[in-house]
Design a protein around this motif. Structure first.
Motif, short mmCIF file in Angstrom:
data_model
loop_
_atom_site.label_atom_id
_atom_site.label_comp_id
_atom_site.label_asym_id
_atom_site.label_seq_id
_atom_site.Cartn_x
_atom_site.Cartn_y
_atom_site.Cartn_z
N VAL A 221 0.82 -1.22 0.18
CA VAL A 221 -0.01 -0.08 0.04
C VAL A 221 1.01 1.11 0.11
N ALA A 222 0.49 2.24 -0.85
CA ALA A 222 1.22 3.61 -0.74
C ALA A 222 0.56 4.56 0.25
N ALA A 223 1.36 5.27 0.86
CA ALA A 223 0.95 6.28 2.13
C ALA A 223 1.79 7.61 1.81
N SER A 224 0.97 8.62 2.18
CA SER A 224 1.72 10.17 1.88
C SER A 224 2.06 10.24 3.64
N LEU A 225 3.33 11.02 3.62
CA LEU A 225 3.74 11.51 4.78
C LEU A 225 3.29 12.97 5.33
N ALA A 226 2.69 12.87 6.45
CA ALA A 226 2.37 14.34 7.24
C ALA A 226 3.59 14.96 7.79
N ALA A 227 4.46 14.08 8.59
CA ALA A 227 5.62 14.49 9.15
C ALA A 227 6.76 13.48 9.19
#
Length: 378
Positions: free
Chosen positions: A282-288
């Motif tokens: 699964v792909a995910a975006s980083l917030a911090a």
């Protein structure tokens, strides 16, 4: 002889129902009531409870409530900005109060035109949903409309990058390079002026991946059908193991600090999470991110499938597939030599990079030395 002792069904000449006279000398056909035979009445029988209920009419299904169109938007793999009309219809004959519009994980989407207020009887409130081309790698947004007749939800799902979930053949080597993207403008006197098209050197990746069986079929299909798609290119050399997942599934604690991982700690805005037992990705975006503390914070919670297990994190960059050359090793087993080039529009801001100048007018410096062992800088 009494009637109870007589075998009248076998006695010839006797009717089916008989009764003896008082003197025993004659017999006649009795009345039905006297013979104990129930009288037939042509009336509808009483209904028996069956546990089932009568279905709703069309009027019950449509009127007296609020409807939201559409209630679910599934865009699949995004190729650009998508827009949809959103309509909240008051199908009641009294005014409908829209008290609030809330959202969960709205990054990457905008909803305009629908605001809290009163909707007249059988009236509508129209809005516009826009799903942007830039945003989280995995879009899972829910807009909730709180009305006087209950809640109505709008769910949006989409993917912005196409994962390349195949590990390299380490014996064939793995090469990561950097390239500059510039444009040259010439004037009538022959002078030239060069302007960079990218904020920093673009990354390239060249590797050999292998596949057999179902894995090989997936690889073959992905290579042939994804040449014009934006890939999430994994930097396998910086893969790290996940030690723990936060209770809200939006924080990942790695097996240690990752300050020495240049892409993961400085240039990475996307990651790929691999669950090794089920071979799920699964792909995910980083917030911090906290490189010293070894923690990554996600912009959206993970699915429950990735709440536990043998997890690994691999940094990604957005790139295009520029080369794919197959080589058959044996029956049912082949390798692919692939190359990816990073997209300049997907680079992070300069302020997010180390040694970035605070003043935008100050020239950017590339603080890396060339490899003098080759032919030197060109």
């Amino acid at each position: 002889m009494s009637l109870s002792s007589a075998l009248w069904p076998l006695r010839a000449g006797w009717p089916p129902l008989v009764c003896e006279a008082a003197d025993g000398g004659a017999a006649w056909e009795p009345a039905l009531l006297r013979a104990g035979v129930p009288r037939r009445n042509d009336v509808a029988p009483l209904p028996r409870p069956s546990g089932r209920h009568m279905g709703l009419s069309m009027a019950d299904l449509i009127y007296g409530q609020g409807h939201l169109y559409p209630s679910r938007v599934e865009l699949g793999l995004l190729a650009g900005t998508e827009t949809r009309d959103v309509i909240l219809w008051n199908a009641a004959f009294t005014p409908l109060d829209l008290m609030a519009v809330s959202s969960r994980s709205p990054a990457g989407t905008t909803l305009s035109g629908i605001a809290p207020g009163s909707i007249p009887p059988t009236g509508t409130a129209a809005g516009r949903l826009t799903v942007l081309a830039s945003g989280p790698a995995r879009q899972e947004t829910v807009y909730t409309f709180l009305t006087s007749l209950g809640e109505r939800k709008l769910e949006i799902t989409a993917l912005r990058v196409l994962l390349f979930p195949f590990w390299p053949e380490w014996s064939a080597g793995l090469e990561t390079g950097y390239a500059f993207d510039t444009v040259v403008a010439r004037d009538e006197n022959g002078g030239e002026q060069r302007r960079p098209l990218a904020r920093r050197p673009l990354r390239t990746l060249r590797a050999t991946v292998w596949g057999d069986g179902v894995r090989g079929q997936r690889l073959h299909h992905l290579v042939h059908q994804g040449k014009d798609r934006v890939f999430g290119v994994p930097l396998w050399q910086e893969a790290r193991r996940v030690a723990a997942v936060g209770p809200e599934r939006d924080a990942l604690t790695l097996d240690g600090p990752f300050e020495d991982c240049w892409n993961l700690s400085r240039l990475c805005g996307l990651i790929m999470i691999h669950e090794r037992r089920r071979d799920a990705y699964v792909a995910a975006s980083l917030a911090a991110k906290d490189p010293a503390g070894g923690t990554l914070f996600l912009s959206a919670p993970l699915d429950e499938r990735f709440a536990s297990g043998d997890l690994r994190v691999v940094p990604l960059f957005s790139g295009m597939l520029t080369r794919a050359e197959p080589r058959t090793v044996s029956d049912g087993f082949e390798t692919w030599s692939v190359a990816f080039e990073e997209l300049g529009a997907s680079q992070p801001d300069l302020e997010g990079l180390p040694h970035a100048p605070a003043d935008p007018s100050v020239p950017w410096l590339w603080p890396h030395r060339p490899d003098w062992s080759g032919e030197g800088p060109g």
